[in-house]
Design an enzyme around this catalytic site. Structure first.
Site, short mmCIF file in Angstrom:
data_model
loop_
_atom_site.label_atom_id
_atom_site.label_comp_id
_atom_site.label_asym_id
_atom_site.label_seq_id
_atom_site.Cartn_x
_atom_site.Cartn_y
_atom_site.Cartn_z
N LEU A 173 74.10 -15.62 -15.28
CA LEU A 173 74.00 -15.04 -16.49
C LEU A 173 75.32 -14.19 -17.16
CD1 LEU A 173 70.19 -13.69 -16.71
CD2 LEU A 173 70.98 -15.87 -17.62
N ASP A 174 75.37 -14.20 -18.33
CA ASP A 174 76.66 -13.49 -18.75
C ASP A 174 76.37 -12.12 -18.49
OD1 ASP A 174 77.74 -15.68 -19.89
OD2 ASP A 174 77.20 -15.19 -21.73
N LYS A 175 77.52 -11.09 -18.22
CA LYS A 175 77.38 -9.76 -17.96
C LYS A 175 76.52 -9.05 -19.05
CE LYS A 175 79.89 -5.53 -18.35
NZ LYS A 175 81.41 -4.90 -18.48
#
Length: 356
Positions: A173-175
């Site tokens: 998942l993106d940050k």
């Protein structure tokens, strides 16, 4: 305010031609080996390597390491030819040249270390665990984030996971995206989960808040390949595969609620491309709130892109048991919903939609 879900469906599609990109990732075993004390290795260029690039000629001195990593060592000045430091990996060697390579601890190699991080474990058994990742937590060490990542936290939480490549991380998942991730605790489980993701049998669903009210059909399927933006390489973009490299990508969007300035949608991933939902939402005129990279505007109610992985479902790779998990809407996401005048109806979000 209006919430609705009907059988009307729009398909937005390009004509994808390929789906064959991949990338190398520094493995956990390689990183741990390089984290040891510095070590000198010596060799002589053989006839078979005469005229080869320096990085290729060094490979026999360190066969356990990737070529890309050897290139980094050359550029950092840790390679010598005939007693002279050379930093150009393209330098052509000659038969009989004396080579020296010094293996040094680097930020990359030291990144794979346990760090005590408070992780929300939703489920755990002998083969896997499901994590509810908070926004702001980077998944995997990378330039600018060599510590304090989910991987570091997993190594501290579960010493057994150090035996699994990449600490069992099989997707990301993106940050600044919150929500559910599955992590493998055994090599068998990891291999099976990777295969399941590739076969698209792992269901990943998200909640997103986009700019502007939704119009048209309540269910939209976007089929548009994604690759590096030719005009801005750090970004991703919908690309024409006849002109630019990329991967096929498909996302279903289902409207959950509409407001004057925003919409709440459920997003169903059929592929897992970098920034897929963010790119596809922007491509249909609804960039995510606070996603300034892809055309969204900053919001007083939320400091990060309005994206939350709220549901994860798959068949257990070892037992064959169907598993499904939900992550509640986090406080900042709820604050944004309230600010925009949107309502989250859990029953509606989980309702099956024909054709999706």
């Amino acid at each position: 305010m209006q919430s609705f879900l009907n059988q009307g469906k729009t398909i937005i599609s390009t004509d994808p031609q390929r789906d064959d990109a991949s990338e190398d990732v520094l493995g956990l075993d390689e990183a741990e080996a390089l984290a040891q004390e510095s070590e000198l290795r010596h060799g002589t260029v053989s006839l078979s390597l005469h005229g080869e690039r320096l990085d290729r000629a060094l490979a026999p001195l360190a066969p356990e390491f990737s070529r890309s990593y050897l290139q980094q060592l050359v550029e950092a000045g840790w390679a010598q030819v005939n007693g002279k430091v050379l930093t150009k990996q393209s330098h052509k060697v000659k038969v009989g040249d004396a080579l020296q390579l010094e293996l040094q601890p680097t930020p990359q190699s030291q990144a794979f270390k346990p760090e005590a991080i408070d992780l929300d474990v939703v489920y755990q058994d002998a083969h896997l665990m499901v994590i509810n990742k908070p926004a702001g937590l980077v998944v995997h060490p990378a330039p600018g984030n060599w510590s304090g990542t989910l991987l570091n936290g997993l190594l501290a939480l579960d010493p057994k996971i150090s035996e699994v490549p990449r600490a069992g991380i099989v997707h990301r998942l993106d940050k600044d995206t919150s929500g559910l991730m599955v992590v493998a605790r055994s090599r068998l489980a990891m291999d099976a989960l990777v295969q399941a993701i590739a076969a698209r049998t792992v269901s990943r669903q998200y909640l997103a808040v986009g700019h502007k009210p939704w119009s048209g059909a309540a269910t939209v399927t976007v089929q548009a390949p994604i690759g590096r933006d030719p005009r801005n390489r750090p970004r991703m973009a919908v690309v024409d595969l006849l002109k630019s490299p990329g991967k096929t990508a498909q996302t279903d969007f289902i409207l959950l609620d509409n407001a004057v300035d925003a919409c709440l949608v459920r997003c169903v991933l059929h592929t897992g491309r970098t920034h897929q939902i963010r790119v596809h939402m922007a491509s249909i005129g609804h960039p995510l709130v606070a996603d300034t990279v892809y055309g969204g505007s900053a919001s007083d109610a939320m400091a990060r892109q309005a994206l939350h992985a709220f549901r994860l479902a798959f068949v257990h790779p070892m037992t064959g048991e169907p598993l499904a998990f939900e992550a509640p809407v986090p406080p900042d996401f709820q604050k944004l919903l309230d600010f925009q005048g949107l309502s989250y109806n859990r029953a509606l979000a989980l309702k099956p939609v024909r054709g999706v």
